[in-house]
Design a protein around this motif. Structure first.
Motif, PDB file in Angstrom:
ATOM      1  N   LEU A   1      -4.103   0.764  -5.617  1.00 52.80           N
ATOM      2  CA  LEU A   1      -2.919   1.495  -5.172  1.00 52.80           C
ATOM      3  C   LEU A   1      -2.287   0.833  -3.958  1.00 52.80           C
ATOM      4  N   ASN A   2      -3.100   0.443  -2.986  1.00 52.73           N
ATOM      5  CA  ASN A   2      -2.567  -0.218  -1.795  1.00 52.73           C
ATOM      6  C   ASN A   2      -1.882  -1.529  -2.163  1.00 52.73           C
ATOM      7  N   TRP A   3      -2.485  -2.280  -3.063  1.00 54.99           N
ATOM      8  CA  TRP A   3      -1.896  -3.540  -3.499  1.00 54.99           C
ATOM      9  C   TRP A   3      -0.571  -3.279  -4.209  1.00 54.99           C
ATOM     10  N   SER A   4      -0.555  -2.262  -5.031  1.00 55.46           N
ATOM     11  CA  SER A   4       0.647  -1.913  -5.780  1.00 55.46           C
ATOM     12  C   SER A   4       1.772  -1.511  -4.842  1.00 55.46           C
ATOM     13  N   TYR A   5       1.466  -0.636  -3.874  1.00 62.05           N
ATOM     14  CA  TYR A   5       2.494  -0.199  -2.934  1.00 62.05           C
ATOM     15  C   TYR A   5       2.951  -1.361  -2.058  1.00 62.05           C
ATOM     16  N   SER A   6       2.040  -2.216  -1.643  1.00 60.72           N
ATOM     17  CA  SER A   6       2.402  -3.372  -0.824  1.00 60.72           C
ATOM     18  C   SER A   6       3.332  -4.300  -1.587  1.00 60.72           C
ATOM     19  N   ARG A   7       3.040  -4.498  -2.848  1.00 59.73           N
ATOM     20  CA  ARG A   7       3.860  -5.362  -3.684  1.00 59.73           C
ATOM     21  C   ARG A   7       5.261  -4.776  -3.870  1.00 59.73           C
ATOM     22  N   GLU A   8       5.336  -3.476  -4.086  1.00 58.33           N
ATOM     23  CA  GLU A   8       6.639  -2.814  -4.236  1.00 58.33           C
ATOM     24  C   GLU A   8       7.436  -2.921  -2.941  1.00 58.33           C
TER      25      GLU A   8
ATOM     26  N   PHE B   1      -5.147   5.886 -11.273  1.00 56.54           N
ATOM     27  CA  PHE B   1      -5.950   5.533 -10.100  1.00 56.54           C
ATOM     28  C   PHE B   1      -6.075   6.728  -9.160  1.00 56.54           C
ATOM     29  N   GLN B   2      -5.003   7.473  -8.985  1.00 56.22           N
ATOM     30  CA  GLN B   2      -5.043   8.637  -8.105  1.00 56.22           C
ATOM     31  C   GLN B   2      -5.995   9.700  -8.654  1.00 56.22           C
TER      32      GLN B   2
ATOM     33  N   ASP C   1     -17.396   7.977  -5.873  1.00 61.87           N
ATOM     34  CA  ASP C   1     -17.675   6.904  -6.827  1.00 61.87           C
ATOM     35  C   ASP C   1     -17.136   5.587  -6.273  1.00 61.87           C
ATOM     36  N   SER C   2     -17.856   4.516  -6.506  1.00 62.75           N
ATOM     37  CA  SER C   2     -17.395   3.206  -6.025  1.00 62.75           C
ATOM     38  C   SER C   2     -16.058   2.817  -6.654  1.00 62.75           C
ATOM     39  N   LEU C   3     -15.757   3.355  -7.826  1.00 61.50           N
ATOM     40  CA  LEU C   3     -14.469   3.058  -8.451  1.00 61.50           C
ATOM     41  C   LEU C   3     -13.306   3.700  -7.692  1.00 61.50           C
ATOM     42  N   ALA C   4     -13.571   4.758  -6.941  1.00 67.17           N
ATOM     43  CA  ALA C   4     -12.518   5.366  -6.122  1.00 67.17           C
ATOM     44  C   ALA C   4     -12.074   4.384  -5.044  1.00 67.17           C
ATOM     45  N   ARG C   5     -13.014   3.641  -4.492  1.00 70.48           N
ATOM     46  CA  ARG C   5     -12.647   2.620  -3.496  1.00 70.48           C
ATOM     47  C   ARG C   5     -11.800   1.526  -4.125  1.00 70.48           C
ATOM     48  N   LEU C   6     -12.194   1.105  -5.318  1.00 72.48           N
ATOM     49  CA  LEU C   6     -11.401   0.095  -6.024  1.00 72.48           C
ATOM     50  C   LEU C   6     -10.029   0.630  -6.394  1.00 72.48           C
TER      51      LEU C   6
END
Length: 67
Positions: free
Chosen positions: A46-53, A26-27, A36-41
């Protein structure tokens, strides 16, 4: 096309239980295809992953101090 390949790779790594490789993919999308719109996704993943951790870490600390 390359952005999609790396984005999909990140999703596959996540599903396979390899969060470090997932984050790296993702990075890569964010760093090499920022417009690219995929960079936003990828940022959302990544934010979801870090929040979950962080949530898991806080739960461990909380439950260890309560027992």
């Amino acid at each position: 096309m390359e952005a999609k390949n790396y984005f999909d790779l990140g999703r596959l790594y996540r599903l396979a239980g390899n969060p470090q490789k997932s984050k790296e993919s993702f990075q890569y999308v964010i760093d090499h295809f920022p417009d690219d719109s995929l960079a936003r996704l990828a940022r959302l993943y990544l934010n979801w992953s870090y929040s979950r951790e962080n949530l898991r870490n806080h739960e461990k600390i909380f439950f260890n101090t309560c027992s």
